[in-house]
Design a protein around this motif. Sequence first.
Motif, PDB file in Angstrom:
ATOM      1  N   HIS A  60      -2.691  10.782   1.532  1.00  0.00           N
ATOM      2  CA  HIS A  60      -3.247   9.744   2.408  1.00  0.00           C
ATOM      3  C   HIS A  60      -3.804  10.385   3.680  1.00  0.00           C
ATOM      4  CE1 HIS A  60      -3.683   5.752   4.184  1.00  0.00           C
ATOM      5  NE2 HIS A  60      -3.238   6.305   5.303  1.00  0.00           N
ATOM      6  N   ALA A  61      -3.067  11.337   4.246  1.00  0.00           N
ATOM      7  CA  ALA A  61      -3.525  12.024   5.456  1.00  0.00           C
ATOM      8  C   ALA A  61      -4.823  12.783   5.189  1.00  0.00           C
ATOM      9  CB  ALA A  61      -2.441  12.967   5.968  1.00  0.00           C
ATOM     10  N   ALA A  62      -4.893  13.467   4.060  1.00  0.00           N
ATOM     11  CA  ALA A  62      -6.094  14.230   3.730  1.00  0.00           C
ATOM     12  C   ALA A  62      -7.299  13.328   3.516  1.00  0.00           C
ATOM     13  CB  ALA A  62      -5.846  15.085   2.485  1.00  0.00           C
ATOM     14  N   ALA A  63      -7.083  12.172   2.906  1.00  0.00           N
ATOM     15  CA  ALA A  63      -8.185  11.263   2.590  1.00  0.00           C
ATOM     16  C   ALA A  63      -8.651  10.441   3.790  1.00  0.00           C
ATOM     17  CB  ALA A  63      -7.772  10.325   1.455  1.00  0.00           C
ATOM     18  N   THR A  64      -7.726  10.114   4.694  1.00  0.00           N
ATOM     19  CA  THR A  64      -8.060   9.172   5.761  1.00  0.00           C
ATOM     20  C   THR A  64      -7.945   9.743   7.170  1.00  0.00           C
ATOM     21  OG1 THR A  64      -5.814   8.336   6.032  1.00  0.00           O
ATOM     22  CG2 THR A  64      -7.184   7.272   4.338  1.00  0.00           C
TER      23      THR A  64
ATOM     24  N   ARG B 288       2.330   9.007  -2.802  1.00  0.00           N
ATOM     25  CA  ARG B 288       3.299  10.075  -3.068  1.00  0.00           C
ATOM     26  C   ARG B 288       3.833  10.545  -1.724  1.00  0.00           C
ATOM     27  NH1 ARG B 288       3.637  15.830  -3.646  1.00  0.00           N
ATOM     28  NH2 ARG B 288       1.510  16.057  -2.888  1.00  0.00           N
ATOM     29  N   TRP B 289       5.132  10.434  -1.557  1.00  0.00           N
ATOM     30  CA  TRP B 289       5.791  10.790  -0.305  1.00  0.00           C
ATOM     31  C   TRP B 289       6.497  12.129  -0.458  1.00  0.00           C
ATOM     32  CZ3 TRP B 289       5.212   7.942   4.091  1.00  0.00           C
ATOM     33  CH2 TRP B 289       4.643   6.682   3.941  1.00  0.00           C
ATOM     34  N   ILE B 290       6.406  12.963   0.574  1.00  0.00           N
ATOM     35  CA  ILE B 290       7.047  14.272   0.607  1.00  0.00           C
ATOM     36  C   ILE B 290       8.160  14.212   1.650  1.00  0.00           C
ATOM     37  CG2 ILE B 290       6.733  16.725   1.090  1.00  0.00           C
ATOM     38  CD1 ILE B 290       5.244  15.780  -1.388  1.00  0.00           C
TER      39      ILE B 290
ATOM     40  N   MET C  97       0.818  -1.192   0.000  1.00  0.00           N
ATOM     41  CA  MET C  97       0.000   0.000   0.000  1.00  0.00           C
ATOM     42  C   MET C  97       0.864   1.259   0.000  1.00  0.00           C
ATOM     43  SD  MET C  97      -2.698   1.340   2.811  1.00  0.00           S
ATOM     44  CE  MET C  97      -1.731   2.455   3.792  1.00  0.00           C
ATOM     45  N   THR C  98       1.899   1.310   0.826  1.00  0.00           N
ATOM     46  CA  THR C  98       2.703   2.529   0.911  1.00  0.00           C
ATOM     47  C   THR C  98       3.552   2.756  -0.331  1.00  0.00           C
ATOM     48  OG1 THR C  98       4.502   1.394   2.070  1.00  0.00           O
ATOM     49  CG2 THR C  98       2.816   2.454   3.434  1.00  0.00           C
ATOM     50  N   GLU C  99       3.718   1.723  -1.162  1.00  0.00           N
ATOM     51  CA  GLU C  99       4.528   1.864  -2.382  1.00  0.00           C
ATOM     52  C   GLU C  99       3.882   2.825  -3.373  1.00  0.00           C
ATOM     53  OE1 GLU C  99       7.541   0.413  -2.883  1.00  0.00           O
ATOM     54  OE2 GLU C  99       7.406  -0.400  -0.865  1.00  0.00           O
ATOM     55  N   SER C 100       2.537   2.841  -3.446  1.00  0.00           N
ATOM     56  CA  SER C 100       1.856   3.642  -4.457  1.00  0.00           C
ATOM     57  C   SER C 100       1.563   5.072  -3.997  1.00  0.00           C
ATOM     58  CB  SER C 100       0.543   2.961  -4.850  1.00  0.00           C
ATOM     59  OG  SER C 100      -0.317   2.882  -3.720  1.00  0.00           O
TER      60      SER C 100
ATOM     61  N   PHE D 101      -1.838   9.815   9.460  1.00  0.00           N
ATOM     62  CA  PHE D 101      -0.556  10.327   8.986  1.00  0.00           C
ATOM     63  C   PHE D 101       0.450   9.194   8.920  1.00  0.00           C
ATOM     64  CE2 PHE D 101      -2.791  14.040   9.978  1.00  0.00           C
ATOM     65  CZ  PHE D 101      -2.208  15.081   9.298  1.00  0.00           C
ATOM     66  N   LEU D 102       0.912   8.902   7.705  1.00  0.00           N
ATOM     67  CA  LEU D 102       1.940   7.893   7.504  1.00  0.00           C
ATOM     68  C   LEU D 102       3.289   8.590   7.437  1.00  0.00           C
ATOM     69  CD1 LEU D 102       0.327   5.585   4.802  1.00  0.00           C
ATOM     70  CD2 LEU D 102       0.392   5.262   7.291  1.00  0.00           C
ATOM     71  N   VAL D 103       4.249   8.065   8.176  1.00  0.00           N
ATOM     72  CA  VAL D 103       5.579   8.660   8.269  1.00  0.00           C
ATOM     73  C   VAL D 103       6.603   7.547   8.109  1.00  0.00           C
ATOM     74  CG1 VAL D 103       7.123  10.012   9.740  1.00  0.00           C
ATOM     75  CG2 VAL D 103       4.657  10.359   9.881  1.00  0.00           C
ATOM     76  N   ARG D 104       7.681   7.832   7.359  1.00  0.00           N
ATOM     77  CA  ARG D 104       8.738   6.834   7.190  1.00  0.00           C
ATOM     78  C   ARG D 104      10.095   7.520   7.168  1.00  0.00           C
ATOM     79  NH1 ARG D 104       7.942   5.032   0.843  1.00  0.00           N
ATOM     80  NH2 ARG D 104       8.807   6.928  -0.056  1.00  0.00           N
ATOM     81  N   ASP D 105      11.134   6.729   7.316  1.00  0.00           N
ATOM     82  CA  ASP D 105      12.514   7.194   7.281  1.00  0.00           C
ATOM     83  C   ASP D 105      12.870   7.551   5.832  1.00  0.00           C
ATOM     84  OD1 ASP D 105      15.297   7.480   7.296  1.00  0.00           O
ATOM     85  OD2 ASP D 105      15.604   5.773   8.628  1.00  0.00           O
TER      86      ASP D 105
END
Length: 65
Positions: free
Chosen positions: A26-30, A6-8, A1-4, A33-37
């Motif tokens: 994703h944050a706006a839609a759901t 757009r990451w900022i 899921m996180t592959e598709s 907040f998804l966060v990654r290194d």
Amino acid sequence: MTESLRWIKSSYSENGGQCIEWAPEHAAATGEFLVRDSKDPHGPALAFPAQQWSHFVEYAKAQAV
């Protein structure tokens, strides 16, 4: 899921520091907040509800002063 998604990248990533990326659409839609290194784009992402993310950001801002 996180592959598709757009990451900022954090604006602080340009200095080579310990930085993060997040998925704004994703944050706006759901409201989650998804966060990654930023150095490990294929690694895991952490998920935060909006209220907890807001508290974290406020805490981080207060510590940066």
